[in-house]
Design an enzyme around this catalytic site. Sequence first.
Site, PDB file in Angstrom:
ATOM      1  N   LYS A 176       1.891  -7.734   4.883  1.00  0.00           N
ATOM      2  CA  LYS A 176       0.973  -7.730   6.100  1.00  0.00           C
ATOM      3  C   LYS A 176      -0.224  -6.742   5.638  1.00  0.00           C
ATOM      4  CE  LYS A 176      -0.750  -6.327   9.327  1.00  0.00           C
ATOM      5  NZ  LYS A 176      -2.224  -6.158   9.429  1.00  0.00           N
ATOM      6  N   GLU A 251       3.108   6.401   2.976  1.00  0.00           N
ATOM      7  CA  GLU A 251       2.165   6.835   2.169  1.00  0.00           C
ATOM      8  C   GLU A 251       1.014   7.063   3.385  1.00  0.00           C
ATOM      9  OE1 GLU A 251       2.518   7.955  -0.751  1.00  0.00           O
ATOM     10  OE2 GLU A 251       3.803   6.483  -1.848  1.00  0.00           O
ATOM     11  N   CYS A 285      -7.617   8.155   0.516  1.00  0.00           N
ATOM     12  CA  CYS A 285      -6.706   9.089   0.961  1.00  0.00           C
ATOM     13  C   CYS A 285      -6.634  10.543   0.277  1.00  0.00           C
ATOM     14  CB  CYS A 285      -5.035   8.587   1.179  1.00  0.00           C
ATOM     15  SG  CYS A 285      -4.588   7.760  -0.589  1.00  0.00           S
ATOM     16  N   GLU A 387      -8.161  14.308   9.657  1.00  0.00           N
ATOM     17  CA  GLU A 387      -8.572  13.460   8.618  1.00  0.00           C
ATOM     18  C   GLU A 387      -9.691  12.772   9.306  1.00  0.00           C
ATOM     19  OE1 GLU A 387      -6.354   9.905   7.467  1.00  0.00           O
ATOM     20  OE2 GLU A 387      -6.581  10.195   5.598  1.00  0.00           O
TER      21      GLU A 387
HETATM   22  P1  NAD Z   1      -3.396   2.155   9.841  1.00  0.00           P
HETATM   23  O1  NAD Z   1      -2.189   3.014  10.041  1.00  0.00           O
HETATM   24  O2  NAD Z   1      -4.433   1.772  11.131  1.00  0.00           O
HETATM   25  O3  NAD Z   1      -3.060   0.523   9.390  1.00  0.00           O
HETATM   26  C1  NAD Z   1      -2.467   0.671   8.013  1.00  0.00           C
HETATM   27  C2  NAD Z   1      -1.559  -0.975   8.314  1.00  0.00           C
HETATM   28  O4  NAD Z   1      -0.776  -0.859   9.240  1.00  0.00           O
HETATM   29  C3  NAD Z   1      -2.565  -2.083   8.530  1.00  0.00           C
HETATM   30  O5  NAD Z   1      -2.142  -3.360   7.820  1.00  0.00           O
HETATM   31  C4  NAD Z   1      -2.171  -2.380  10.176  1.00  0.00           C
HETATM   32  O6  NAD Z   1      -2.515  -3.652  10.435  1.00  0.00           O
HETATM   33  C5  NAD Z   1      -0.702  -1.839  10.020  1.00  0.00           C
HETATM   34  N1  NAD Z   1      -0.399  -1.514  11.384  1.00  0.00           N
HETATM   35  C6  NAD Z   1      -1.035  -0.818  12.414  1.00  0.00           C
HETATM   36  N2  NAD Z   1      -0.092  -0.698  13.360  1.00  0.00           N
HETATM   37  C7  NAD Z   1       0.968  -1.005  13.190  1.00  0.00           C
HETATM   38  C8  NAD Z   1       2.447  -0.881  13.554  1.00  0.00           C
HETATM   39  N3  NAD Z   1       2.640  -0.442  14.920  1.00  0.00           N
HETATM   40  N4  NAD Z   1       3.411  -1.319  13.001  1.00  0.00           N
HETATM   41  C9  NAD Z   1       3.329  -1.882  11.876  1.00  0.00           C
HETATM   42  N5  NAD Z   1       2.216  -1.934  11.036  1.00  0.00           N
HETATM   43  C10 NAD Z   1       1.156  -1.482  11.763  1.00  0.00           C
HETATM   44  O7  NAD Z   1      -4.234   2.659   8.560  1.00  0.00           O
HETATM   45  P2  NAD Z   1      -5.804   2.069   8.143  1.00  0.00           P
HETATM   46  O8  NAD Z   1      -6.795   2.586   9.106  1.00  0.00           O
HETATM   47  O9  NAD Z   1      -5.831   0.911   7.603  1.00  0.00           O
HETATM   48  O10 NAD Z   1      -6.060   2.903   6.816  1.00  0.00           O
HETATM   49  C11 NAD Z   1      -6.280   4.334   6.715  1.00  0.00           C
HETATM   50  C12 NAD Z   1      -5.211   5.338   6.728  1.00  0.00           C
HETATM   51  O11 NAD Z   1      -4.593   5.054   5.545  1.00  0.00           O
HETATM   52  C13 NAD Z   1      -5.731   6.727   6.537  1.00  0.00           C
HETATM   53  O12 NAD Z   1      -5.037   7.788   7.255  1.00  0.00           O
HETATM   54  C14 NAD Z   1      -5.652   7.032   5.171  1.00  0.00           C
HETATM   55  O13 NAD Z   1      -5.283   8.451   4.598  1.00  0.00           O
HETATM   56  C15 NAD Z   1      -4.254   6.265   4.890  1.00  0.00           C
HETATM   57  N6  NAD Z   1      -4.027   5.912   3.412  1.00  0.00           N
HETATM   58  C16 NAD Z   1      -2.913   6.756   2.722  1.00  0.00           C
HETATM   59  C17 NAD Z   1      -2.830   6.384   1.430  1.00  0.00           C
HETATM   60  C18 NAD Z   1      -1.504   7.411   0.593  1.00  0.00           C
HETATM   61  O14 NAD Z   1      -1.252   6.785  -0.511  1.00  0.00           O
HETATM   62  N7  NAD Z   1      -1.142   8.185   1.286  1.00  0.00           N
HETATM   63  C19 NAD Z   1      -3.455   5.357   0.719  1.00  0.00           C
HETATM   64  C20 NAD Z   1      -4.764   4.756   1.304  1.00  0.00           C
HETATM   65  C21 NAD Z   1      -4.787   4.981   2.713  1.00  0.00           C
END
Ligand code: NAD
Length: 484
Positions: A176, A251, A285, A387
């Site tokens: 997804k 992550e 990130c 963040e």
């Molecule tokens: P997000 O948490 O909004 O979404 C991430 C994914 O999760 C998307 O595909 C989204 O549709 C899905 N999602 C949202 N709600 C969900 C739920 N209730 N159940 C299951 N899936 C769900 O994050 P984002 O805005 O897409 O990405 C940015 C964030 O990701 C930042 O906080 C960034 O630091 C983090 N990030 C972390 C790493 C790492 O390796 N630690 C790498 C890249 C990004």
Amino acid sequence: MMTTTKVLNFIDGQWLAPKSNEYLENFNPATGEVFSLLADSDHRDIDQAVEAAQKAFKSWSKTSPEDRSQKLYKLADLIEKNIDDFAKLESKDQGKPWYIAKQMDMARVIKSFRFFAGAILHSENECNVMDAESMNYVLRKPVGVAGLISPWNLPLYLLTWKIAPALAFGNTVVCKPSEFTSMTAAKFCELLAEAGIPNGVVNMIFGTGAKAGDALVKHPKVPLISFTGGSETGKKVIQSSAEHFKKLSLELGGKNPNIIFADCDYKKMLATTLRSSFLNQGEICLCGSRIYVEESLYEKFLQDFVREIKELKVGDPSQKDTFMGPLISAQHLEKVQSMINTARDEGGKILMGGGRPELAAQFSKGYFLEPTVIVGLAENSTCMQREIFGPVVTVSSFKTLDEVIEKANGVSYGLSASVWTSNLNTAQTVAKNLDVGTVWINSWMKRDLRVPFGGMKASGLGREGGRHSMDFYTEMVNVCLTTT
Ligand code: NAD
């Protein structure tokens, strides 16, 4: 099939409309225009994809490592052959300049497949002779259907960092991708058959986290979830998966310190700090969003940093000399701007940036923001603690080693840190006292795919990379064998 206007789900090798027959609008962040429609999937599409993945698991899990390795190498070759198309599509969908999509994202996609295709040919298992009669050996089994959920900042890069090891170790997957950046994930599915990957081994479901993501996390027949995204969403994933005791790798977010001592290699530090602050619009990130500079170097650093930032070109992602494109969405731009306003309200000074750059008319509705530097904030202020995930850094000074370690650790996150010094003792002391998953000394984002990658505290659970991915994507069975 995938057309320019509609992105359908990919289940069991077929392009299928979502059961809801509804679609989400997908925007080009540089122009603010809708350029495709995305399947708005729900639990019914997830159920169908899991069923296909379960069926495919029966045979895929029994293939030899050599067979899987060959197919993954072939997939890497096919992506490489189409690298320009992938990079342009990623740039259009995500906003990053296309050459960064090519050199960073797509290069890494190809590397991940080749890395795990090689790793499965060389992995070794434990065997311990116990006494004269008995020995223990470890059998590794693929876990089953893996649920893979990825964010929008490094779209195909992070998704394939999950797909490659999951397939290599014999699992099948239901993915997804983020609803903001699904285009390259769809294009990726077009190559699977040619690489010899059987139908049902990779299934791609598009749509929102609340509907499709949540259904995947809750599905009783998906024993493993690898999730990359925000920390608040990570919490929900833990709660929603608890019912079925799933294997979890999370992550999550970061608020990474970049610690600069006066004795560092100044030129290298300055050039790298520009990148670690603003590469990918600061939407990585691992970006170093809190910069701490030793007091004696502070003023000089600020002057040089601001001068260099003024040289960074913000604008058209299709131009080779563009360093920063737009942010991912109108909502995200609004969030980042509101954080900058909060910084002002909390006594911070916007040393540079903070506004929208002036660009050609075609980009007037794009989500662009200038690279922004904030000084004068207290450690407990909102922008030093939360963040931001955009082209915004805070800079402050420190006097002693103990002080900067305490400040660096003084947030809820613990993903990574960069330390700049030519003194080995200083470097080692800082590294062993920071509560983060990765410490770079005199570099940033240098990645060896064998090493454990992950975060502490609100930055995540578990590690992936090399044998750590093998541990996550397999179940171990210890067999104690005794002669009669
Ligand atoms: P997000 O948490 O909004 O979404 C991430 C994914 O999760 C998307 O595909 C989204 O549709 C899905 N999602 C949202 N709600 C969900 C739920 N209730 N159940 C299951 N899936 C769900 O994050 P984002 O805005 O897409 O990405 C940015 C964030 O990701 C930042 O906080 C960034 O630091 C983090 N990030 C972390 C790493 C790492 O390796 N630690 C790498 C890249 C990004």
